[in-house]
Each structure stands twice: as C-alpha cells, then as structure tokens.
Scaffold this motif. Structure first.
Motif, PDB file in Angstrom:
ATOM      1  N   LYS A 147     -15.097  21.287  49.702  1.00  0.00           N
ATOM      2  CA  LYS A 147     -16.485  20.761  50.588  1.00  0.00           C
ATOM      3  C   LYS A 147     -17.369  20.460  49.853  1.00  0.00           C
ATOM      4  N   ALA A 148     -17.422  20.284  48.560  1.00  0.00           N
ATOM      5  CA  ALA A 148     -18.465  20.157  47.507  1.00  0.00           C
ATOM      6  C   ALA A 148     -18.874  18.564  47.438  1.00  0.00           C
ATOM      7  N   GLY A 149     -18.509  17.642  48.392  1.00  0.00           N
ATOM      8  CA  GLY A 149     -18.561  16.356  48.454  1.00  0.00           C
ATOM      9  C   GLY A 149     -17.606  15.497  47.701  1.00  0.00           C
ATOM     10  N   ILE A 150     -18.130  14.223  47.802  1.00  0.00           N
ATOM     11  CA  ILE A 150     -16.963  13.095  47.396  1.00  0.00           C
ATOM     12  C   ILE A 150     -17.364  12.317  46.247  1.00  0.00           C
ATOM     13  N   MET A 151     -16.690  11.576  45.580  1.00  0.00           N
ATOM     14  CA  MET A 151     -16.904  10.848  44.285  1.00  0.00           C
ATOM     15  C   MET A 151     -16.630   9.492  44.616  1.00  0.00           C
ATOM     16  N   SER A 152     -17.240   8.413  44.102  1.00  0.00           N
ATOM     17  CA  SER A 152     -16.930   7.046  44.439  1.00  0.00           C
ATOM     18  C   SER A 152     -17.361   6.278  43.012  1.00  0.00           C
ATOM     19  N   VAL A 153     -17.005   5.041  42.970  1.00  0.00           N
ATOM     20  CA  VAL A 153     -17.312   3.965  42.013  1.00  0.00           C
ATOM     21  C   VAL A 153     -18.391   2.913  42.863  1.00  0.00           C
ATOM     22  N   VAL A 154     -18.937   2.316  41.951  1.00  0.00           N
ATOM     23  CA  VAL A 154     -20.046   1.427  42.245  1.00  0.00           C
ATOM     24  C   VAL A 154     -19.619   0.048  42.337  1.00  0.00           C
ATOM     25  N   LEU A 155     -19.341  -0.738  43.421  1.00  0.00           N
ATOM     26  CA  LEU A 155     -18.883  -1.898  43.606  1.00  0.00           C
ATOM     27  C   LEU A 155     -20.219  -2.863  43.378  1.00  0.00           C
ATOM     28  N   THR A 156     -21.121  -2.676  44.014  1.00  0.00           N
ATOM     29  CA  THR A 156     -22.279  -3.623  44.130  1.00  0.00           C
ATOM     30  C   THR A 156     -23.697  -2.745  43.754  1.00  0.00           C
TER      31      THR A 156
END
Length: 181
Positions: A147-156
């Motif tokens: 439940k400790a969140g999500i990860m992402s990469v920056v596209l823009t």
C-alpha cells in the motif's frame, strides 16, 4: 477521478528516509525530480544499485495517496506527506488500482508513466514502529498487498505544485496489474 489532484510535492537532494515538502518540483523527462537523490537514467535506490547499478531507473517518481495517511491515522499513526519518501502526494485517485503503463498528467505539462508498486521496506518501522505492518496487507486470497504507493518514470517534464489536477490516461487493454518494482 475527476477530482484527483496533487496535495503535496517533496524532494531531497541527499539520501534520507523523508523528503521535505516544497512549493513545487520540476520533473525532468527520463530522469525524475530535479535535484532529488533518486533522479537519474539508471537506478538510484541503494538496495537496487547493490544488485545492478546499470539497471534502468523505473522508480524516478514515487507517488502516495493521501488516503493511506488517513487509514494509518485510524490505527494511531501520525504520518505526514513526504514522511515516507514520496515525491508526490495525491488525493482522489486509487493509485494502487491503476494498471501498469497508466499515464498521469500532472498539472499543465508533466506526464509520468506508472511502472509498478513501491515495495515497503523495514525503514518504515524505523520511522514509526509498527507502521510497516499497516502499509502491508493481504487480499481475500491471502496475497500480499503493498500500500506504500506507486513508482513511475517521467515522460514529459514540467513543474508540479500542490493543487494541480491529475488526469488519468489508461493504457490499451488488456491491462496488467501493478507489480513490485
């Protein structure tokens, strides 16, 4: 999800568990949060660097839903935005239910692509003893729920501020559920 928005933004230029809140952060395409210790093309989290320092950085931007703080508060834990090391705190969006590859449009320009779930670590218990158990759960089939969140990469790239709206763009079906990254 039309009321989804950014509540807080945080970054830290040094390795520390928590990240100070900011008036704004700047996302850089392919890198992450400008000036944040976890920004970069290759992995920056210490445990991941030890495994393979050349691995791509799928954890450029960490997002947590403020509703998690509400949930743990009911269990007696006072957790504020930035305390668990996230860069962006959201409200009004079920981050954990998003499929892999979802694009989140943050404010006027920035776009991130969801890569997976944050794997909560023992440092959470160092911050608040017993909190790790609150951010891990089990579903009806006994499977582990992170439940400790999500990860992402920056596209823009672009600037992100508290109060910015979030627009969700789902990927083409079939959707793939989030897994630990």
């Amino acid at each position: 999800m039309s009321d989804a928005g950014v509540t807080t933004v945080s970054s830290n230029g040094v390795y520390a568990f928590t990240k100070p809140n900011r008036d704004s952060i700047t996302l850089l395409a392919g890198l992450g949060v400008e000036g944040d210790v976890h920004a970069g093309v290759t992995v920056k989290h210490r445990s991941r660097v030890a495994q393979d320092p050349t691995a791509p950085n799928l954890r450029q931007v960490h997002l947590i839903h403020a509703e998690l703080f509400d949930e743990v508060a009911r269990a007696g834990f006072d957790v504020v935005p930035g305390a668990l090391g996230e860069n962006i705190t959201t409200r009004g969006i079920d981050l954990l239910a998003l499929p892999t590859g979802t694009r989140l449009h943050l404010g006027a320009e920035a776009v991130v692509e969801v890569t997976g779930l944050r794997n909560p670590c023992a440092q959470i218990d160092t911050y608040r003893h017993g909190l790790l158990k609150q951010v891990l759960g089990r579903d009806e089939d006994g499977r582990l729920v992170r439940k400790a969140g999500i990860m992402s990469v920056v596209l823009t790239g672009g600037e992100v501020r508290p109060g910015d709206p979030i627009r969700v763009e789902l990927p083409a079906e079939p959707h793939r559920p989030l897994e630990r990254v």
